[in-house]
Motif scaffolding. Structure first.
Motif, short mmCIF file in Angstrom:
data_model
loop_
_atom_site.label_atom_id
_atom_site.label_comp_id
_atom_site.label_asym_id
_atom_site.label_seq_id
_atom_site.Cartn_x
_atom_site.Cartn_y
_atom_site.Cartn_z
N PHE A 1 0.87 -1.69 0.95
CA PHE A 1 1.31 -1.77 2.35
C PHE A 1 0.19 -2.25 3.26
O PHE A 1 0.42 -3.04 4.17
CB PHE A 1 1.82 -0.41 2.83
CG PHE A 1 2.27 -0.44 4.27
CD1 PHE A 1 3.44 -1.09 4.63
CD2 PHE A 1 1.50 0.14 5.26
CE1 PHE A 1 3.83 -1.15 5.95
CE2 PHE A 1 1.89 0.09 6.58
CZ PHE A 1 3.07 -0.56 6.93
N ARG A 2 -1.04 -1.78 3.02
CA ARG A 2 -2.15 -2.22 3.87
C ARG A 2 -2.40 -3.72 3.75
O ARG A 2 -2.90 -4.35 4.66
CB ARG A 2 -3.42 -1.44 3.53
CG ARG A 2 -3.40 -0.03 4.07
CD ARG A 2 -4.76 0.62 4.03
NE ARG A 2 -5.31 0.75 2.70
CZ ARG A 2 -5.22 1.84 1.95
NH1 ARG A 2 -4.58 2.89 2.38
NH2 ARG A 2 -5.78 1.87 0.76
N GLU B 1 -4.09 0.26 10.40
CA GLU B 1 -3.93 1.55 11.05
C GLU B 1 -5.21 1.91 11.80
O GLU B 1 -6.31 1.70 11.32
CB GLU B 1 -3.61 2.62 10.01
CG GLU B 1 -2.31 2.37 9.30
CD GLU B 1 -2.14 3.28 8.10
OE1 GLU B 1 -1.41 2.90 7.19
OE2 GLU B 1 -2.75 4.36 8.08
N LEU C 1 1.25 2.40 -3.38
CA LEU C 1 2.13 1.92 -2.31
C LEU C 1 1.32 1.74 -1.03
O LEU C 1 1.48 0.74 -0.31
CB LEU C 1 3.29 2.89 -2.09
CG LEU C 1 4.28 2.48 -1.00
CD1 LEU C 1 4.99 1.17 -1.36
CD2 LEU C 1 5.31 3.59 -0.77
N ASN C 2 0.43 2.68 -0.74
CA ASN C 2 -0.42 2.57 0.44
C ASN C 2 -1.32 1.33 0.36
O ASN C 2 -1.50 0.62 1.36
CB ASN C 2 -1.27 3.82 0.63
CG ASN C 2 -0.45 4.99 1.11
OD1 ASN C 2 0.58 4.83 1.76
ND2 ASN C 2 -0.87 6.19 0.77
N ALA D 1 5.97 -3.99 0.13
CA ALA D 1 5.01 -3.12 -0.55
C ALA D 1 5.70 -2.38 -1.70
O ALA D 1 5.10 -2.23 -2.78
CB ALA D 1 4.41 -2.12 0.44
N GLU D 2 6.93 -1.95 -1.50
CA GLU D 2 7.67 -1.29 -2.58
C GLU D 2 7.93 -2.27 -3.73
O GLU D 2 7.84 -1.89 -4.90
CB GLU D 2 8.99 -0.72 -2.05
CG GLU D 2 8.77 0.50 -1.17
CD GLU D 2 10.02 0.96 -0.42
OE1 GLU D 2 11.01 0.19 -0.33
OE2 GLU D 2 10.00 2.10 0.08
N ASN E 1 4.39 -4.67 5.16
CA ASN E 1 5.85 -4.52 5.21
C ASN E 1 6.23 -3.56 4.10
O ASN E 1 5.91 -3.81 2.94
CB ASN E 1 6.49 -5.90 5.03
CG ASN E 1 7.99 -5.84 4.91
OD1 ASN E 1 8.53 -5.26 3.96
ND2 ASN E 1 8.67 -6.46 5.85
N ILE E 2 6.91 -2.48 4.45
CA ILE E 2 7.18 -1.43 3.46
C ILE E 2 8.08 -1.92 2.33
O ILE E 2 7.85 -1.58 1.17
CB ILE E 2 7.73 -0.13 4.13
CG1 ILE E 2 7.66 1.04 3.14
CG2 ILE E 2 9.11 -0.32 4.68
CD1 ILE E 2 6.29 1.46 2.72
N LYS F 1 2.25 6.75 -4.98
CA LYS F 1 2.01 6.87 -3.54
C LYS F 1 0.74 6.14 -3.11
O LYS F 1 0.74 5.37 -2.14
CB LYS F 1 1.94 8.35 -3.14
CG LYS F 1 1.82 8.56 -1.65
CD LYS F 1 1.85 10.03 -1.28
CE LYS F 1 1.72 10.20 0.22
NZ LYS F 1 1.70 11.62 0.59
#
Length: 192
Positions: free
Chosen positions: A46-47, A106, A42-43, A55-56, A51-52, A39
């Motif tokens: 993603f930052r 964010e 992944l964050n 990022a995955e 794009n999720i 987790k």
């Protein structure tokens, strides 16, 4: 002599035993490391990529790399820091390949660079949104350095190693990026 040994123990990775078991071929230990770090990593991805799905992909490739290179991991740092560097490098490679706009940041991550004299949450959110827009207007190199420094917590020496630039270049890029953000905010009539 024994006191020195105890001091060294303070710096041992809390997941040291899992890493050792994983090195010995334990699939259960590898799964547990994945579960513990997926987790957060992944964050991080993603930052950077914004794009999720990408990022995955970064996350999966980073774990494959980490598990394949685990035998070379000397555990002179924590597994988490080592893995985070792999994730950041993978994510930066994706950015370089696609030459696309940098991650949309964010709002709450930018609170620390928004005007801290804001009286209420709405004002802080407004300021953070303006700062975010200004950062998005920066050239990719500036965005990358300012994001790695402010959002990911890397110091300039680490950023230099990650981006293959000197520590001084990282500092210079950061200062120029900061000045450019202030200039963009002032141009839009927003006090910096």
């Amino acid at each position: 002599m024994k006191a020195d040994h105890n001091l060294e123990a303070v710096y041992i990775d809390k997941h040291y035993n899992l890493v050792v078991e994983c090195k010995q071929g334990s699939k259960k230990a590898c799964y547990e490391l994945y579960r513990l770090y997926a987790k957060a990593m992944l964050n991080v991805a993603f930052r950077i990529v914004g794009n999720i799905a990408e990022a995955e992909d970064v996350l999966q490739e980073a774990f494959v790399d980490a598990f394949n290179k685990l035998k070379d991991f000397r555990q002179d740092t924590t597994f988490g820091l080592w893995l985070k560097q792999i994730v950041v490098n993978r994510a930066i490679n994706i950015l370089r390949k696609r030459k696309m706009e940098f991650v949309e940041l964010e709002d709450e991550q930018l609170d620390n660079i928004a005007d801290e004299t804001a009286d209420d949450d709405d004002e802080i959110k407004y300021q953070a949104a303006r700062v975010k827009e200004a950062i998005m207007e920066l050239p990719e190199g500036y965005r990358l350095v300012i994001s790695l420094y402010l959002l990911e917590g890397y110091d300039h020496e680490e950023i230099g190693q990650i981006l293959n630039i000197s520590e001084n270049t990282s500092r210079t890029q950061f200062l120029r990026a900061k000045r450019k953000v202030i200039e963009l905010l002032n141009r839009k009539g927003i006090p910096s």
